[in-house]
Design a protein around this motif. Structure first.
Motif, PDB file in Angstrom:
ATOM      1  N   CYS A  89       0.834  -1.204   0.000  1.00 43.69           N
ATOM      2  CA  CYS A  89       0.000   0.000   0.000  1.00 43.69           C
ATOM      3  C   CYS A  89       0.874   1.261   0.000  1.00 43.69           C
ATOM      4  CB  CYS A  89      -0.894  -0.042   1.243  1.00 43.69           C
ATOM      5  SG  CYS A  89      -2.150   1.237   1.331  1.00 43.69           S
ATOM      6  N   GLY A 125     -10.012   4.849   5.950  1.00 45.93           N
ATOM      7  CA  GLY A 125      -8.937   5.844   5.989  1.00 45.93           C
ATOM      8  C   GLY A 125      -7.891   5.492   4.937  1.00 45.93           C
ATOM      9  N   GLY A 126      -6.664   5.862   5.144  1.00 40.26           N
ATOM     10  CA  GLY A 126      -5.914   6.002   6.371  1.00 40.26           C
ATOM     11  C   GLY A 126      -6.406   5.009   7.426  1.00 40.26           C
ATOM     12  N   GLU A 127      -6.116   5.326   8.644  1.00 42.17           N
ATOM     13  CA  GLU A 127      -6.591   4.464   9.717  1.00 42.17           C
ATOM     14  C   GLU A 127      -7.647   5.223  10.523  1.00 42.17           C
ATOM     15  OE1 GLU A 127      -6.788   1.439  10.648  1.00 42.17           O
ATOM     16  OE2 GLU A 127      -7.808   2.119  12.441  1.00 42.17           O
ATOM     17  N   PRO A 128      -8.918   4.830  10.400  1.00 40.54           N
ATOM     18  CA  PRO A 128      -9.995   5.629  11.014  1.00 40.54           C
ATOM     19  C   PRO A 128      -9.893   5.728  12.534  1.00 40.54           C
ATOM     20  CG  PRO A 128     -10.848   3.546  10.158  1.00 40.54           C
ATOM     21  CD  PRO A 128      -9.455   3.672   9.642  1.00 40.54           C
ATOM     22  N   THR A 157     -13.650  -0.147   8.313  1.00 38.99           N
ATOM     23  CA  THR A 157     -12.473  -0.942   7.955  1.00 38.99           C
ATOM     24  C   THR A 157     -11.287  -0.358   8.711  1.00 38.99           C
ATOM     25  OG1 THR A 157     -13.360  -1.307   5.738  1.00 38.99           O
ATOM     26  CG2 THR A 157     -11.038  -1.763   6.055  1.00 38.99           C
ATOM     27  N   ASN A 159      -7.135  -1.263  10.604  1.00 43.22           N
ATOM     28  CA  ASN A 159      -6.040  -2.233  10.737  1.00 43.22           C
ATOM     29  C   ASN A 159      -6.101  -2.934  12.093  1.00 43.22           C
ATOM     30  OD1 ASN A 159      -4.788  -0.496  12.643  1.00 43.22           O
ATOM     31  ND2 ASN A 159      -3.555   0.488  11.064  1.00 43.22           N
ATOM     32  N   VAL A 223      -4.728  -9.152   1.786  1.00 44.79           N
ATOM     33  CA  VAL A 223      -4.290  -8.932   0.399  1.00 44.79           C
ATOM     34  C   VAL A 223      -3.134  -9.894   0.136  1.00 44.79           C
ATOM     35  CG1 VAL A 223      -3.285  -7.277  -1.223  1.00 44.79           C
ATOM     36  CG2 VAL A 223      -4.938  -6.494   0.481  1.00 44.79           C
ATOM     37  N   ILE A 250      -8.166 -10.661  -0.823  1.00 45.77           N
ATOM     38  CA  ILE A 250      -8.388  -9.607  -1.825  1.00 45.77           C
ATOM     39  C   ILE A 250      -7.281  -9.695  -2.871  1.00 45.77           C
ATOM     40  CG2 ILE A 250      -8.651  -7.127  -2.210  1.00 45.77           C
ATOM     41  CD1 ILE A 250      -9.219  -6.718   0.706  1.00 45.77           C
ATOM     42  N   PHE A 252      -4.665  -8.294  -5.226  1.00 49.09           N
ATOM     43  CA  PHE A 252      -3.871  -7.061  -5.189  1.00 49.09           C
ATOM     44  C   PHE A 252      -4.206  -6.205  -6.420  1.00 49.09           C
ATOM     45  CE2 PHE A 252       0.709  -5.445  -5.946  1.00 49.09           C
ATOM     46  CZ  PHE A 252       0.502  -4.304  -5.173  1.00 49.09           C
TER      47      PHE A 252
HETATM   48  N1  SAM Z   1      -6.287   1.358   7.656  1.00 47.32           N
HETATM   49  C1  SAM Z   1      -7.449   0.606   7.374  1.00 47.32           C
HETATM   50  C2  SAM Z   1      -7.090  -0.837   7.135  1.00 47.32           C
HETATM   51  O1  SAM Z   1      -5.941  -1.202   7.251  1.00 47.32           O
HETATM   52  O2  SAM Z   1      -8.004  -1.607   6.863  1.00 47.32           O
HETATM   53  C3  SAM Z   1      -8.339   1.142   6.258  1.00 47.32           C
HETATM   54  C4  SAM Z   1      -7.682   1.617   4.999  1.00 47.32           C
HETATM   55  S1  SAM Z   1      -6.971   0.361   3.980  1.00 47.32           S
HETATM   56  C5  SAM Z   1      -6.434   1.377   2.632  1.00 47.32           C
HETATM   57  C6  SAM Z   1      -8.413  -0.443   3.381  1.00 47.32           C
HETATM   58  C7  SAM Z   1      -8.212  -1.799   2.728  1.00 47.32           C
HETATM   59  O3  SAM Z   1      -7.575  -1.650   1.481  1.00 47.32           O
HETATM   60  C8  SAM Z   1      -7.382  -2.783   3.534  1.00 47.32           C
HETATM   61  O4  SAM Z   1      -8.102  -3.979   3.702  1.00 47.32           O
HETATM   62  C9  SAM Z   1      -6.176  -3.003   2.668  1.00 47.32           C
HETATM   63  O5  SAM Z   1      -5.668  -4.274   2.823  1.00 47.32           O
HETATM   64  C10 SAM Z   1      -6.726  -2.758   1.270  1.00 47.32           C
HETATM   65  N2  SAM Z   1      -5.731  -2.409   0.270  1.00 47.32           N
HETATM   66  C11 SAM Z   1      -4.790  -1.443   0.344  1.00 47.32           C
HETATM   67  N3  SAM Z   1      -4.070  -1.400  -0.795  1.00 47.32           N
HETATM   68  C12 SAM Z   1      -4.574  -2.341  -1.623  1.00 47.32           C
HETATM   69  C13 SAM Z   1      -4.275  -2.778  -2.945  1.00 47.32           C
HETATM   70  N4  SAM Z   1      -3.315  -2.202  -3.651  1.00 47.32           N
HETATM   71  N5  SAM Z   1      -5.006  -3.771  -3.471  1.00 47.32           N
HETATM   72  C14 SAM Z   1      -6.002  -4.341  -2.761  1.00 47.32           C
HETATM   73  N6  SAM Z   1      -6.355  -3.970  -1.514  1.00 47.32           N
HETATM   74  C15 SAM Z   1      -5.637  -2.993  -0.946  1.00 47.32           C
END
Ligand code: SAM
Length: 389
Positions: A89, A125-128, A157, A159, A223, A250, A252
Motif C-alpha cells: 500500500c 482511511g488512512g486508519e480511522p 475498515t 487495521n 491482500v 483480496i 492485489f
Molecule cells: N487502515 C485501514 C485498514 O488497514 O483496513 C483502512 C484503509 S486500507 C487502505 C483499506 C483496505 O484496502 C485494507 O483492507 C487493505 O488491505 C486494502 N488495500 C490497500 N491497498 C490495496 C491494494 N493495492 N489492493 C487491494 N487492496 C488494498
C-alpha cells in the motif's frame, strides 16, 4: 468543481468533533428539500397523487448512475494518516497527506447521501481509529435514517491496532460491523508486511474484542501477493474456523504508492480456491449481486471464506459504491482519475439542494468499469491509502 487530485499538505483538524444534538432524519431533510428546492418543480406533479405517488417521488430521488446501477453504499475516509505502512500500500516513508474535515462536515454529507438512497456507510482511511472523536461520530451517524426511514448499516475498515480498547465503545455508539485488515497469521511475517514491530498481538486481540463486543460479522481482509504471503492461504483457512471470523482474500490491485503492481504478483481467485482445497475444499454459497466478495463455506459447513477478485473476476457491473475522501472529494470509482470537490461547494455556503444537484451530476459520471491489466489502463489519481478501501 472537478479537480485532477494533486497531493496537498493540509493542516490537520484532528480532534474536532461534530456538535452534539439531534440529527434531522433523512425524511425531514427530504421534506425540506422538496419544499424549498428547484427540484420541487420537477417533483410537484408526482407529489399530487397521494401515497403511491409519494413513493414514486422518493424513488425518483434515489441515486442511480447512467448505467442503471443504484448507488446505495457510501465509504467515507475520515483521515489519510495511518500507523501502518503495509508494503503493498505504502512506500515506507511519510508521503503527501491530504487534510481531513471536522466531523460535522462529513455528517452533513452523510445525511444528504442517506436521503438520496444510501443504506450502508463504511468508515475508512488512512486508519480511522487514529481520529479523535470517531466514536462520537459513529453515534451521530447512527441517528441518521435512510430515505425509507430505516437505520443505516454502519461498518468500519481498520487495521485493528487500536481495536481492543475501542471495539465495545464503537458497538455501544451504534457501529454494526467491522472489517480488520490482516495479511499474515504469523507475527514475524505480519511485522514485515506492516513495517511495524509487535503489531500482530494487538490486531489479534482487537479481532477478539470485536467478536466479544458483537460487531458481527467480524471480517478479516488479507491482500495476497505472490512470493510474499501466498503461503498464508491455508493458515488463514484454519484461522477462520478457529476464530469464528470471515476471512476475505483480496486480489492485489494497482493502487499502491510504489507502483509495483504487475499481473504476475496477483494471486487469483482460482488459485486461492485450488490451494485451499489442499486443506479442505471450499463450496461456493450465494452472495448478493452488489457484494464485492464471492462467498464460500468449507465442505463441512464450518468457517466462511470470501474472495474479492476485482482483477480476475471484475464486478463493476454491480457496483453500488461511492466514496468521499478525507478532504471531502467524491470519487465514483477506486480507479477514477478525477475527484469531485463536494467540500469546496460546502465551504462556499451551498445549500443542501445545491449539494444534491452536484452529487447527482457526479454520480452520472461514474465509470462503467475499471481497466486493470488493459493497454489503456491509466493509474488512479490517488493511491488506496488516500482513497480508503
Ligand atoms: N487502515 C485501514 C485498514 O488497514 O483496513 C483502512 C484503509 S486500507 C487502505 C483499506 C483496505 O484496502 C485494507 O483492507 C487493505 O488491505 C486494502 N488495500 C490497500 N491497498 C490495496 C491494494 N493495492 N489492493 C487491494 N487492496 C488494498
Amino acid at each position: 468543481m472537478e479537480t485532477l487530485a494533486p497531493p496537498v499538505l493540509r493542516e490537520e483538524y484532528i480532534g474536532k468533533e461534530a456538535p452534539a444534538g439531534k440529527i434531522p432524519p433523512a425524511s425531514s431533510f427530504f421534506c425540506r428539500f422538496l419544499a424549498g428546492s428547484r427540484l420541487r418543480l420537477r417533483s410537484v406533479g408526482i407529489m399530487r397523487f397521494g401515497a403511491r405517488s409519494k413513493e414514486l417521488g422518493a424513488r425518483k430521488l434515489i441515486l442511480s448512475d447512467k448505467f442503471g446501477r443504484p448507488i446505495t453504499d457510501l465509504r467515507i475516509s475520515i483521515t489519510d494518516r495511518c500507523n501502518y505502512k503495509c508494503v503493498y500500500c505504502r512506500t515506507g516513508n511519510e508521503g503527501a497527506l491530504y487534510g481531513d474535515l471536522p466531523f460535522a462536515e462529513y455528517l452533513r454529507m452523510a445525511r444528504i447521501f442517506a436521503a438520496l438512497g444510501i443504506k450502508k456507510i463504511r468508515l475508512t482511511g488512512g486508519e480511522p481509529l487514529l481520529r479523535n472523536g470517531v466514536i462520537e461520530f459513529v453515534r451521530q451517524l447512527s441517528r441518521l435514517r435512510s430515505a425509507d426511514g430505516e437505520e443505516l448499516d454502519l461498518a468500519m475498515t481498520t487495521n485493528g491496532h487500536l481495536l481492543t480498547e475501542t471495539a465495545q465503545p464503537l458497538k455501544d455508539a451504534g457501529l454494526d460491523r467491522i472489517t480488520v485488515s490482516m495479511d499474515a497469521v504469523d507475527p514475524d511475517r505480519f511485522a514485515r508486511i506492516t513495517r511495524v514491530p509487535n503489531g500482530y498481538d494487538h490486531v489479534l486481540a482487537g479481532i477478539r474484542a470485536a467478536r466479544r463486543a458483537g460487531l458481527w460479522p467480524v471480517k478479516v481482509n488479507c491482500v495476497l501477493m505472490r512470493g510474499f504471503n501466498e503461503d498464508q492461504i491455508i493458515p488463514f483457512g484454519m484461522f477462520a474456523r478457529e476464530e469464528g471470523v470471515i476471512v476475505r482474500f483480496i486480489e492485489f490491485m494497482p493502487l499502491e504508492e510504489d507502483r509495483t503492481w504487475s499481473p504476475a504478483i496477483v494471486v487469483t481467485l482460482d488459485e486461492i480456491v485450488q490451494r485451499m482445497a489442499e486443506y479442505r475444499p471450499l463450496v461456493e454459497i450465494p452472495h448478493a449481486r452488489s457484494e464485492t466478495a464471492r462467498r464460500y463455506h468449507f465442505d463441512d459447513g464450518v468457517g466462511e471464506i470470501g474472495i474479492i477478485a476485482p482483477v480476475s473476476h471484475p464486478f463493476c457491473g454491480h457496483c453500488s459504491r461511492i466514496r468521499i475522501t478525507s478532504d471531502g472529494k467524491i470519487r465514483t470509482c477506486l480507479f477514477s482519475v478525477w475527484d469531485h470537490d463536494l467540500h469546496e461547494l460546502m465551504r462556499r455556503g451551498a445549500a443542501d439542494e445545491e449539494l444534491v444537484e452536484f452529487i447527482r451530476s457526479v454520480v452520472q459520471r461514474k465509470e462503467e468499469r475499471h481497466h486493470i491489466g488493459e493497454a489503456d489502463f491509466v493509474p488512479a489519481s490517488r493511491t488506496m491509502v488516500h482513497i480508503g478501501g
